[in-house]
Design a protein around this motif. Structure first.
Motif, mmCIF file in Angstrom:
data_model
loop_
_atom_site.group_PDB
_atom_site.id
_atom_site.type_symbol
_atom_site.label_atom_id
_atom_site.label_comp_id
_atom_site.label_asym_id
_atom_site.label_seq_id
_atom_site.Cartn_x
_atom_site.Cartn_y
_atom_site.Cartn_z
ATOM 1 N N TYR A 49 -18.442 -12.573 39.954
ATOM 2 C CA TYR A 49 -18.834 -12.581 38.525
ATOM 3 C C TYR A 49 -20.030 -13.093 38.362
ATOM 4 O O TYR A 49 -20.700 -13.835 38.976
ATOM 5 C CB TYR A 49 -17.909 -13.982 37.738
ATOM 6 C CG TYR A 49 -18.254 -14.051 36.265
ATOM 7 C CD1 TYR A 49 -17.577 -13.259 35.314
ATOM 8 C CD2 TYR A 49 -18.890 -15.297 36.077
ATOM 9 C CE1 TYR A 49 -18.249 -13.566 33.956
ATOM 10 C CE2 TYR A 49 -19.309 -15.494 34.700
ATOM 11 C CZ TYR A 49 -18.952 -14.625 33.615
ATOM 12 O OH TYR A 49 -19.266 -14.888 32.306
ATOM 13 N N LEU A 92 -21.575 -16.520 40.147
ATOM 14 C CA LEU A 92 -20.779 -17.367 40.531
ATOM 15 C C LEU A 92 -20.162 -17.157 42.162
ATOM 16 O O LEU A 92 -19.695 -16.234 42.112
ATOM 17 C CB LEU A 92 -19.608 -17.583 39.839
ATOM 18 C CG LEU A 92 -18.564 -18.538 40.143
ATOM 19 C CD1 LEU A 92 -18.909 -19.897 39.971
ATOM 20 C CD2 LEU A 92 -17.248 -18.389 39.023
ATOM 21 N N SER A 99 -11.962 -21.079 42.688
ATOM 22 C CA SER A 99 -11.430 -19.984 41.656
ATOM 23 C C SER A 99 -10.868 -19.110 42.388
ATOM 24 O O SER A 99 -11.395 -18.187 42.840
ATOM 25 C CB SER A 99 -12.851 -19.326 41.111
ATOM 26 O OG SER A 99 -12.559 -18.376 40.070
ATOM 27 N N SER A 141 -12.514 -21.957 35.830
ATOM 28 C CA SER A 141 -13.802 -21.834 36.335
ATOM 29 C C SER A 141 -13.935 -23.391 37.069
ATOM 30 O O SER A 141 -13.408 -24.455 36.580
ATOM 31 C CB SER A 141 -14.970 -21.709 35.246
ATOM 32 O OG SER A 141 -14.813 -22.555 34.269
ATOM 33 N N ARG A 210 -16.231 -18.284 24.867
ATOM 34 C CA ARG A 210 -17.363 -18.778 25.529
ATOM 35 C C ARG A 210 -18.230 -19.864 25.076
ATOM 36 O O ARG A 210 -18.225 -20.001 23.756
ATOM 37 C CB ARG A 210 -18.332 -17.642 25.659
ATOM 38 C CG ARG A 210 -17.722 -15.969 26.238
ATOM 39 C CD ARG A 210 -18.750 -15.030 26.389
ATOM 40 N NE ARG A 210 -18.128 -13.897 26.733
ATOM 41 C CZ ARG A 210 -17.760 -12.978 25.818
ATOM 42 N NH1 ARG A 210 -17.593 -13.193 24.791
ATOM 43 N NH2 ARG A 210 -17.101 -11.807 26.291
ATOM 44 N N GLU A 273 -21.188 -22.307 29.742
ATOM 45 C CA GLU A 273 -20.300 -22.755 30.648
ATOM 46 C C GLU A 273 -20.084 -21.385 31.557
ATOM 47 O O GLU A 273 -20.283 -20.273 31.114
ATOM 48 C CB GLU A 273 -18.733 -22.674 30.042
ATOM 49 C CG GLU A 273 -18.754 -24.080 29.321
ATOM 50 C CD GLU A 273 -18.075 -25.160 29.889
ATOM 51 O OE1 GLU A 273 -18.013 -25.250 31.169
ATOM 52 O OE2 GLU A 273 -17.616 -26.304 29.262
ATOM 53 N N LEU A 274 -19.659 -21.610 32.902
ATOM 54 C CA LEU A 274 -19.635 -20.563 33.799
ATOM 55 C C LEU A 274 -18.699 -19.390 33.412
ATOM 56 O O LEU A 274 -18.995 -18.297 33.738
ATOM 57 C CB LEU A 274 -19.148 -21.192 35.281
ATOM 58 C CG LEU A 274 -20.159 -22.184 35.823
ATOM 59 C CD1 LEU A 274 -19.705 -22.650 37.226
ATOM 60 C CD2 LEU A 274 -21.440 -21.654 36.105
ATOM 61 N N ARG A 275 -17.603 -19.760 32.974
ATOM 62 C CA ARG A 275 -16.576 -18.885 32.428
ATOM 63 C C ARG A 275 -16.143 -19.291 31.103
ATOM 64 O O ARG A 275 -16.190 -20.305 30.558
ATOM 65 C CB ARG A 275 -15.429 -18.687 33.437
ATOM 66 C CG ARG A 275 -15.862 -18.306 34.959
ATOM 67 C CD ARG A 275 -16.408 -16.923 34.984
ATOM 68 N NE ARG A 275 -15.579 -15.785 34.500
ATOM 69 C CZ ARG A 275 -14.845 -14.964 35.299
ATOM 70 N NH1 ARG A 275 -14.682 -15.215 36.629
ATOM 71 N NH2 ARG A 275 -14.045 -13.929 34.857
ATOM 72 N N LYS A 277 -13.532 -20.746 28.443
ATOM 73 C CA LYS A 277 -12.662 -21.895 28.250
ATOM 74 C C LYS A 277 -11.538 -21.320 27.122
ATOM 75 O O LYS A 277 -11.629 -20.677 26.366
ATOM 76 C CB LYS A 277 -13.484 -22.889 27.872
ATOM 77 C CG LYS A 277 -14.590 -23.255 28.623
ATOM 78 C CD LYS A 277 -14.375 -23.411 30.113
ATOM 79 C CE LYS A 277 -13.646 -24.971 30.443
ATOM 80 N NZ LYS A 277 -13.707 -25.062 32.047
#
Length: 707
Positions: A49, A92, A99, A141, A210, A273-275, A277
């Protein structure tokens, strides 16, 4: 310039000069200068990702989730002004269980459609940031731990430590996306509850968003998400359950789970945030001089278009249907998911029920067809399908292989045989794998009572004979294989119908003969009197028990929320409006508990958003309004409503690629039903089994009195 001779869909595949050790963030940077306004277009992909930052602003993410056979590229386009620009890709890299739903790697691939990216790429693995496995949302994540040495300017392309990226070979050809881009809509539906050192974000609904934060000042910040809060800090770490009470109440309740932690150096720091939520609550704890300057939420998920309408004189049912739709939305992204908060994995049985819900509510079936294709891609040489895919952890549940066959049949019934013909060979190989695991002609999986996961599968490993979450069943596995073999019989019959509809007569005859033999063996091996609701329903659906004999009696092991689909289906075929609506009432109490989506199970569920429970929306149209396709592969449809319970009036519009189906019925004082209806042109229609015109009004006698 792009080398057009590379047949991979991308111009280059980049990796860092030294691979990261363990989970990490890998950054790729390209600095370029434009002499004039430019239509900038970029294709990009990543091992797992990536998200893109152009001149410090987040602009795109991708690729669409694939597997070890399919890698996709994403696309970004914008008009850029003259001058210097900086493009940064945040990749990532999360091997192991940090993950579990992707395939790890540190690579980034790109192809600039315009001639903008003429400069070489540089790469950086930023220091001061660590990734850790998530808990209890173990499929989401990774958790982020940002220390004081982290360079907050790295996503803008700043700081030092940038090294030339290394060009390497392509791991897989990159394909165009199978799905449309995910939603990008502002999410304003939340309120803030402030306490000393603590800010609680309370969302109006269950959200998949996001999230981006802007912090200010030196200090420490901790962020923690939850789909619901708990009455006590006690938590079953194996089953991931605990007492929740009313989900809309937050005072005096507890967050469970690991948090993200940020050490702030001072000034203004922005973090995304990485992915995406999921959940209902976000806790932000602030210490030292840290302040929250800004919050931004953007709704994401599969971009369904709502094409259904429903209305009854029973408010409880109307609310339940809205919850079902919201649950499907939240469990749909670039794959179908069991739940958005926990593992986020695409399971066969879950996907089957989600697709049924989608067939009556939207004409867009791309996500459901992708599920069929990806499960077929998971097939091993011996015919085995993996229970969930894509996933790093391999899992095998025998009953889910049977659900795949029934899924194919239902897809063909609702959307046409052309949509599933290519998957017939995979279904045949499934039966080959199952046939090698029989004893006396019946499926037998002794000892398959616990969840077994690993990176590889072989016959020495035991899988999980899961059927349903039931009290006193060991991890959802019943005490014997009677239910599994009834499902086996049902799948054989569905396969015979599917093969016949596709014109494969010899295959159809084979599965009819197999089904007849299985039926005889089941009758001989297991008691005729069902001791579980599961067996009672499947006996009707598989043709072993006449529908008029269907009954649910006290003492039977009750079905959970997902398997209740088969209870509702059997009740419909039996014309038992009393049993159907009595079971449906089990959904009506969820809003009183503060739920905004439908949970994983009745009682005390782990997940509060689980789309295998959304099948009540399917049953509204297919059972209460009674809109159903006829013989598979035909253009025949039937409208046969099932009234009952407290409902005296029901109406709705059902989505279908051929056009809208509209049905409204009302119970008259004399016990008859008045049915108004219209269906698309070209449909061969029957009303309660009798030939009918495509639109009109009828008064029909009900088959069964309503208690």
């Amino acid at each position: 310039m792009i080398d057009q001779t590379i047949p991979a869909g991308l111009a280059a595949w980049l990796v860092p000069p030294e691979p990261p050790i363990g989970p990490a963030i890998v950054l790729y940077r390209n600095e370029f200068t434009l002499a004039h306004n430019t239509e900038f277009k970029l294709k990009f992909s990543a091992s797992e990702y990536a998200d893109l930052y152009l001149d410090g602003e987040w602009v795109a993410e991708g690729p669409e989730r694939g597997d070890n056979r399919h890698r996709f590229f994403a696309e970004y386009a914008a008009t850029l002004n003259p001058g210097r620009h900086v493009l940064v890709a945040r990749v990532l890299f999360a091997p192991g269980e940090a993950s579990v739903s992707g395939f790890p790697g540190d690579g980034f691939g790109f192809a600039a459609v315009s001639d903008s990216l003429t400069e070489p790429w540089s790469c950086r693995i930023p220091e001061g940031i660590e990734l850790a496995g998530a808990f209890p949302d173990w499929g989401g994540s990774p958790r982020v731990q940002i220390a004081s040495g982290f360079d907050w300017s790295c996503l803008q392309g700043g700081g030092g430590g940038w090294l030339p990226a290394v060009t390497t070979s392509f791991p897989l050809p990159a394909e165009p996306p199978w799905l449309p881009p995910m939603r990008r809509e502002p999410e304003p539906g939340y309120r803030l509850h402030r306490e000393p050192g603590r800010l609680l974000v309370i969302f109006d609904d269950y959200v998949c968003v996001r999230a981006e934060y802007v912090f200010r000042g030196p200090g420490r910040v901790e962020t923690r998400w939850a789909e619901s809060l708990y009455d006590t800090p006690e938590f079953d770490r194996v089953h991931l359950t605990g007492p929740k009470g009313n989900r809309s109440e937050f005072r005096g309740k507890h967050f469970i789970g690991a948090a993200n932690n940020y050490e702030l150096p001072g000034g203004e720091c922005c973090w995304r945030e990485l992915r995406w939520k999921a959940g209902r609550y976000l806790e932000i704890r602030l210490a030292g001089g840290a302040e929250l300057a800004e919050l931004r939420f953007e709704r994401t998920g599969y971009p369904y278009v709502r094409e259904w309408r429903a209305d009854t004189d029973l408010p409880e049912l109307n609310r339940t249907l809205e919850l079902a739709w919201r649950t499907l939305e939240c469990c749909s992204a670039d794959t179908l998911m069991d739940c958005p908060f926990y593992e986020r994995l695409q399971y066969i049985a879950d996907s089957r029920l989600e697709a049924l819900t989608g067939f009556v509510s939207t004409t867009d079936d791309r996500l459901f067809r992708k599920a069929l294709r990806m499960f077929a891609d998971s097939q091993q040489p011996d015919g085995l399908l993996f229970t969930r895919w894509p996933s790093r952890q391999i899992q095998v549940i025998p009953s889910f292989l049977l659900h795949y066959v029934i899924f194919l049949h239902e897809f063909a019934s609702w959307r046409g045989i052309g949509k599933v013909r290519e998957f017939l060979p995979a279904a045949r190989r499934v039966f080959g794998w199952l046939a090698r695991r029989t004893s006396g002609g019946l499926l037998a999986f002794p000892g398959w009572h616990d969840v077994t996961s690993g990176t590889e599968w072989n016959d020495s490993k035991k899988g999980w004979n899961f059927i349903d979450w039931c009290e006193n069943w060991n991890y959802g596995a019943p005490p014997d294989e009677s239910i599994l073999n009834l499902l086996y019989l049902l799948a054989q019959k569905k396969m015979a119908e599917l093969e016949a509809a596709c014109g494969f007569r010899e295959h159809a005859d084979f599965y009819r003969e197999e089904a007849a033999a299985t039926a005889s063996r089941v009758k001989a091996a297991y008691p005729l009197r069902a001791v579980t609701e599961h067996a009672a329903a499947l006996a009707v659906l598989a043709g072993l028990c006449p529908p008029e004999e269907f009954e649910l009696t006290p003492g039977m092991t009750p079905a959970g929320i997902s398997f209740s689909h088969h209870i509702l289906e059997a009740a419909y075929l039996a014309g038992r409006g009393d049993l159907f609506h009595r079971r449906l009432e089990a959904w009506y109490g969820f809003p009183a508990n503060g739920l905004k989506t439908l949970p994983e199970n009745f009682g005390t569920p782990r997940s509060d958003c689980h789309a295998w429970s959304s099948h009540v929306l399917y049953h509204y149209f297919s059972s209460i309004l009674g809109i159903r396709p006829g013989a598979i592969g035909s253009n025949r449809w039937n409208i046969a409503p099932l009234p009952g319970g407290k409902i005296r009036r029901a109406s709705g519009t059902m989505a279908h690629p051929a056009g809208a189906f509209r049905v409204a019925w009302e119970e008259l004082d004399d016990g008859r039903l008045r049915i108004d209806y219209s269906v698309p042109d070209g449909i061969e229609l029957a009303i309660c089994g009798e030939p009918a015109e495509n639109s009109g009004r009828r008064i029909v006698l009900r088959k069964q009195p309503v208690p």
